[in-house]
Design a protein around this motif. Sequence first.
Motif, PDB file in Angstrom:
ATOM      1  N   VAL A  82      -9.625  -3.858  -0.571  1.00 18.71           N
ATOM      2  CA  VAL A  82      -8.563  -3.429   0.340  1.00 18.71           C
ATOM      3  C   VAL A  82      -7.659  -2.479  -0.424  1.00 18.71           C
ATOM      4  O   VAL A  82      -6.943  -2.896  -1.353  1.00 18.71           O
ATOM      5  CB  VAL A  82      -7.776  -4.643   0.871  1.00 18.71           C
ATOM      6  N   ASP A  84      -5.241   1.395  -0.009  1.00 15.60           N
ATOM      7  CA  ASP A  84      -4.680   2.390   0.886  1.00 15.60           C
ATOM      8  C   ASP A  84      -5.559   3.629   0.942  1.00 15.60           C
ATOM      9  O   ASP A  84      -6.331   3.929   0.002  1.00 15.60           O
ATOM     10  CB  ASP A  84      -3.271   2.780   0.420  1.00 15.60           C
ATOM     11  N   HIS A 197     -13.102  -3.317   8.323  1.00  9.83           N
ATOM     12  CA  HIS A 197     -12.295  -4.082   9.266  1.00  9.83           C
ATOM     13  C   HIS A 197     -12.905  -4.111  10.661  1.00  9.83           C
ATOM     14  O   HIS A 197     -12.464  -4.877  11.512  1.00  9.83           O
ATOM     15  CB  HIS A 197     -10.882  -3.500   9.343  1.00  9.83           C
ATOM     16  N   SER A 230      -7.195  -1.587   5.752  1.00  2.00           N
ATOM     17  CA  SER A 230      -6.524  -2.703   6.407  1.00  2.00           C
ATOM     18  C   SER A 230      -7.564  -3.698   6.859  1.00  2.00           C
ATOM     19  O   SER A 230      -8.428  -3.350   7.664  1.00  2.00           O
ATOM     20  CB  SER A 230      -5.703  -2.223   7.611  1.00  2.00           C
ATOM     21  N   VAL A 504      -3.890  -1.162  12.584  1.00  2.00           N
ATOM     22  CA  VAL A 504      -4.852  -0.249  11.954  1.00  2.00           C
ATOM     23  C   VAL A 504      -4.452   1.190  12.211  1.00  2.00           C
ATOM     24  O   VAL A 504      -4.490   2.045  11.310  1.00  2.00           O
ATOM     25  CB  VAL A 504      -6.277  -0.533  12.475  1.00  2.00           C
ATOM     26  N   ILE A 507      -1.521   2.025   9.864  1.00  2.00           N
ATOM     27  CA  ILE A 507      -1.877   2.205   8.450  1.00  2.00           C
ATOM     28  C   ILE A 507      -2.724   3.458   8.258  1.00  2.00           C
ATOM     29  O   ILE A 507      -2.498   4.247   7.335  1.00  2.00           O
ATOM     30  CB  ILE A 507      -2.611   0.954   7.935  1.00  2.00           C
ATOM     31  N   GLU A 542       1.966  -5.967   7.919  1.00  2.00           N
ATOM     32  CA  GLU A 542       1.428  -5.245   6.762  1.00  2.00           C
ATOM     33  C   GLU A 542       1.894  -5.881   5.471  1.00  2.00           C
ATOM     34  O   GLU A 542       1.112  -6.051   4.518  1.00  2.00           O
ATOM     35  CB  GLU A 542       1.845  -3.783   6.815  1.00  2.00           C
ATOM     36  N   ARG A 546      -0.465  -7.678   2.488  1.00  2.00           N
ATOM     37  CA  ARG A 546      -0.423  -7.259   1.084  1.00  2.00           C
ATOM     38  C   ARG A 546      -0.041  -8.427   0.184  1.00  2.00           C
ATOM     39  O   ARG A 546      -0.628  -8.630  -0.883  1.00  2.00           O
ATOM     40  CB  ARG A 546       0.570  -6.107   0.946  1.00  2.00           C
TER      41      ARG A 546
END
Length: 1512
Positions: A82, A84, A197, A230, A504, A507, A542, A546
């Motif tokens: 996972v 970014d 995802h 995500s 989703v 992000i 979010e 994390r």
Amino acid sequence: MIPTAPPPQQRAFVSHYRMVTSGLKPPITPTQTKQKKARQTIRELKAAAKFSVKEVNTVPDVARDYQQQLFEMAKDSNIIAVMDTGMGKTLIAGLLIKHMVEVEHASRLAGGKKRVVAFLVPTVPLVFQQQEYLRHQIAGNVVPICGELLNEKQSDWEKILKENDVLCATPQTLVEALIHAFINIDQICLIVFDEAHHALGDHPYAVLMKEHVSCLPSNARPRILGLTASPVNSDSHALIAIENLQKILDCRAVTVMSEEKSLRYAARAKPEKIEYPQNDEIATYPRAYEIVKGWSSMMPADANLTKVLKDGIYILKQLGSWACARSILAAIYTLQKKADRAMLADGIMTSKVRRLMQTEDIRRQLLEELRVAGPADSPALSELSPKVVKLIEILEQYRDDHVFSGIVFVQRRETAERLRDILCSIDRLKDFLRVDVLVGHGGDNADVLQTAMRVTAQQNIVQEFGHNRINLLVATKVAEEGLDIRVCKLVIRFDMGKESMNLVNFIQSRGRARAPDSRFILMCEEDNWEHLLHLRELRIRESEIRTALVSHENNIPTSYALNDEEEPLQTSPYTYTVENTGAKATLTSALQLVEEFCTVQLCDQFVHSRPEYALTHLASTGDERFQASVTLPNCVPPEIRLTVGRPMRSKALAFRHAAWEAVKLLHQRRYLNDTLRPARGDILFKSRHDEEGQLREELQKGLNTLKSKRNKRFFRIKQPQILHQPWDLTNDYVSGYLNVIEVKALHDPPMSNPLGFLTVSGLPISPMEFSLWPNLAEVTVRIQASPKPLKMTLEQYRWARAYNHCVLSPMLKHTLFKEDEDYAFLVVPLRIRPGSRPVDFQLFKASELIDWKATASVESFDPEKFQSLLYKPDVVDRVVVDMRHWGRKFRALELCADKGPFDPVPFGDDKFKCAADYYQLIKNRRLIKPDQPVIRARLVTRKFNMLAYHNIAENESVEAKRDQDVFLLPQYCQIYPIDQNTIKAAVILPSILYYVELACRTSELQEKLSLPAALPQLITALSAPSATLQTNYERYETLGDAFLKLAITLHIYVLYPHRGEGVMTMMTHSLLSNYKLFVRGWKHGIPGYIVGTKLSRTEWAPMKLEKLEENAKKEVNKTDENPETGSQLLSDKQIADTVESILGACLDCSGVKGAAQALRNIYSDAFLIDWAGYIKAQQQISEQRPKSNPLTAAKMAKLQSLQDLIHYQFKDPMLLMEALTHPSSKDPNVLNYQRLEFLGDAVLGLLAVRYFFYTYPDLPPGRLSDLKDAAVNNSFLACVSANLGLHTFIEASSVPLAQAIGEYCTDLYEAAQQHVEGAEARQNKLESITHLPEGKGARAKLQRELEAEMQYWINIETPKAVSDLFEAILGAIFQDGGYDVEVAWGFLDRFWLPWVNEYIQPQLVGRHPFREMAMYMRSVLGCDKWRVPTKHDLEEGLFVANLIMHENVIAMDYGPSRKAARRALAENVLQMIEEGVEIANKCDCGGIKFVPGDWDEEPFLEKDEASMHLVS
């Protein structure tokens, strides 16, 4: 400017390109890139992928510490990384793939089996993008795989697995391959899930893990790596979503990055909220809205005006009144364009077209009024919504940023289009913003009023954005993931709310803002607490994700579990596996498998070829409360049409279990093959003696279509064994058979004694009779062979050889006919008076009939002794040899004693003034004796080919020039031992001997294959048009093709009682293909017996007695370079046509049984000779089927009424009931009529061709096809059926069908009334046609006009069920009558033939327009470089045909089907030609034009010439 409405008279032409903004050109566009309408090609996808990797991908080549850490974790266990967007997830995948490829390579070296890596991506563009990236990262082969690259065959996957190490594929492609056992999961060592995802519910990611990976033991499963920004893809709790994703993918969700590190590497922009004023109340509506609302009451419901207004209100609230007006105008313009296209559908008057025509003026008035009252070129500030005004303020902050790049995300495509129009129209934005849209393709269910964008266009826009030629994209969610878009300084979420943005979306879109100092703006409405609350929830979720990932890398302990319906292990008991292949059906795949099976079933427009599901709520209070059933289309047998599943705990599982049970039943009944795909019927009926398997592999590259006419090769010509035996010279005498030639002419009596010829063996037929055409007059040749051999001495044999050479050499080429060779024929003179009765060999010995004295005189002839005769008048009866002109033989006509070599004489050729001029090779004229006379003479005729009348006619002008008088000098001449009368009789000998060779060769094939046909008919069947004989195989090929179709159809119909019409059609087409016919022809050596070349002096000589390899199947050359002697160039299509023509000849001579015997001998011994034998076979099969319920009294009364109407009493009334049952019928006890219609169609085809074949014996095959097509097409049969009243007996359960039949009968009656009123005008045209020659352009045009008037039913929308009913009843009669075609003919004779005699005649039916166009291209232009590609326009729902000549598009037209589009195109081209439009200047190939005026005499089939240029 807004486009104006075209005037009504211009409606016939509608542009076929897609408008960029649904019909509105934007005021200002940053780029004017021309977008192709065609689907993207693989080359384009690869090019786009290369750009993406080279220009956009910013992943470093050296792994960062966190990437290396995740890579090490992935080597040891399954993980979901996972990270970014922009953090380099793909590099981790590349490192792991490289590692696994190296491990697998070492394993294979140690003896392990090969396994590959599967890199799965959610979209097709990403397949090529990631494949291009991986290709530079690893040493192994990387192959892209998606549906467009595969034919869905086992061989495709076997080749892929053998040649590659990494598969970059879409997940659905891999799942389908696993379902059908094209690949096994244990052949994969690593699966990488990009955008992991998505692995929830029934997504292919989840299906792959649940139903394929989880079935293996833990130690045998492939390694798993998931990549995502995500792990949450729904609105459920974050921890639930993470745990569900971990369970489905059998992975740990991990991240090794803190918030600070993530911000440092990813440069993630902080969400920024900007509010805009509320815009709830609409003060005024734009004028365009009011106009459409006022007109909506006058338009039909299917005009979509309600939706236009609804979408306009949405745009009004979001963007303002200016955008609303443009949106409405664009939608109306799109609807008008689609209406224009619908009315171009080949002129067929459908109910939809009728409604469109009735409202056409209203639509155009509406469009014109909207154009006048339309919006200005640019909006005023008051015409913009507060939301757009705020957006403009944000964008103006970047006026001075010369490297600005941004994306505005919107929810709808229409919003993107209109927002782009606004931003391009604002003056203060034009100088620094270059705006374009980026939207999705919309899928199969895209709204017809919305704009869609193909993948190629998407890639072009992304490329322009990457090069900063576009600096602002207005995009839908398609830009959030999948496409590699460069980093942006500004990302704006224009639409807020739960329906517009989930976690989703939040992000992924934020990940696009990765440039330094980038901004991520969310536009929220003032005082809208829903927007604010939704934004807060997204940020909290979010943060939870994390925190959970960082704090619980090894495990995320929760008490939540998957939903019951998503539990992987719950579906495992319901797995149906095919043992011998491994293909399997589960509850998830069963729905798709049933759907795939139904889509290939042949149904008409009134029957949905889809499964129908029904649900029952059980009274039980337990968990299993729902039970479902699935009903398949009516085209499958009743006993497997309905399947009931077991009770299940939910509705969805109940539906799936019913489908799963249906899949099991379909496979057990062989409707699905062992890979669980619909049975295609590619079946060959092989006998136990059939050795075709190996041969088929050798010929697999052969062509299956008419294009095989261009695939040519050389084949050795078969030498008949009966003529191949050498003369036996080992004894004191030579044995042979005498064959007496008798020529009967209508007028000229014979001037010399008859000739004969000797052969080693007796001829196969005696007497042998045939016709020749010397001097444009037909003569009958009769050859009678002696029943017993004669004996001649060796001296007499020597005399016969000398005489044979002397009598034939004047007509033959000396390089081919040499004196020292042994030949199969020895021509000898006979002691028979001219004109006497046929020889009776019972009274005369053969040896006594030969004039041995004449043969001896030829051998002992000394020309020096007769030299003085050249100077006497007696030379007139002799043949002289001019030694100065290469030994040419001349017939002396007159001795001109008063003329000398230098005196003027009347040469036929003006360049010669005296006899000495004729001897140009003598340079020194003093060598010519001046005191000698001259001889007026003519060259012995070289009219070589006398087997057909037209051969003489075509060469008449050439021969006339050769037959002119010449003047010879005795000084250079000699007397020839054969007199003139004998030479005159001998000029037809080459044609006679050639025909005898053909007869012997054909007789050998007749005996070899036991063909029940007469020898002359078989010779015709073996004669290709290129042989230019009096008759060729074209007509027989048409007849044999119809018989072959019926024979194969009957065979399949009886042996496969459970197969529907669609599968049987595919089976029939497979067995009828030219490839199959070519294989059988080659197998039996038929190419060696084909007469493929014409009789020519430059190529033919009597058959030599030498040992040649007897192998007709030997392929000498692939090209026409250096062919071996005794070979001929044949196309694969010619061989296939010859097989069909042999069947036609046997049908002509021996009827259906004779043709069936030939089919059995040539094709396969699985076919029966006596078709009555199929009755017994069918009875045995029928006994295995469950008995149906007896018919009710009402239905029996109905059937009896119909039997009285058609004058036929059925032995089995159920057959008639089946013939009346439409596929929409709900009766579970009766099959529908599709199988009987399939059989009746073939019966009608044969009987129609047979009728026209015998009724018009001189009609060319192309015209036979025209008549047959006109007499069996759906429109004609529906007219006959409706007039007979058959439609009133149909058993159907479709209200639209009943309405369509009612409308058809009404239209048919009105058209018939108009037809009666125009009788006098048609009679005048009919009289005019009789004065025009067949095949001429004027006649063809008049025939088309008359055909359109006579066949008044042709342009009426015809429900196919009406014509199907006629063919189904014909098929039922054929079956009930014991498969006797004469019983079926009785029905046609009573009801079909009267209509044919009235309306289907050669003078009433024109040539098919496409065939006429093809013959024009060939015969008039001589062009061979043209083609007619036909494509299906998905946007318009029509087929588009183009005429392309030398890569130039000449014309284009539309139609509802491929055939209709081609016909419309051909009619358009012919109209252009008639109007004088020049198209010849587009051709520069200099093709060979056909000389004779009548196109039907072209020595090849017209339909072949037309079909060679079809491109699908």
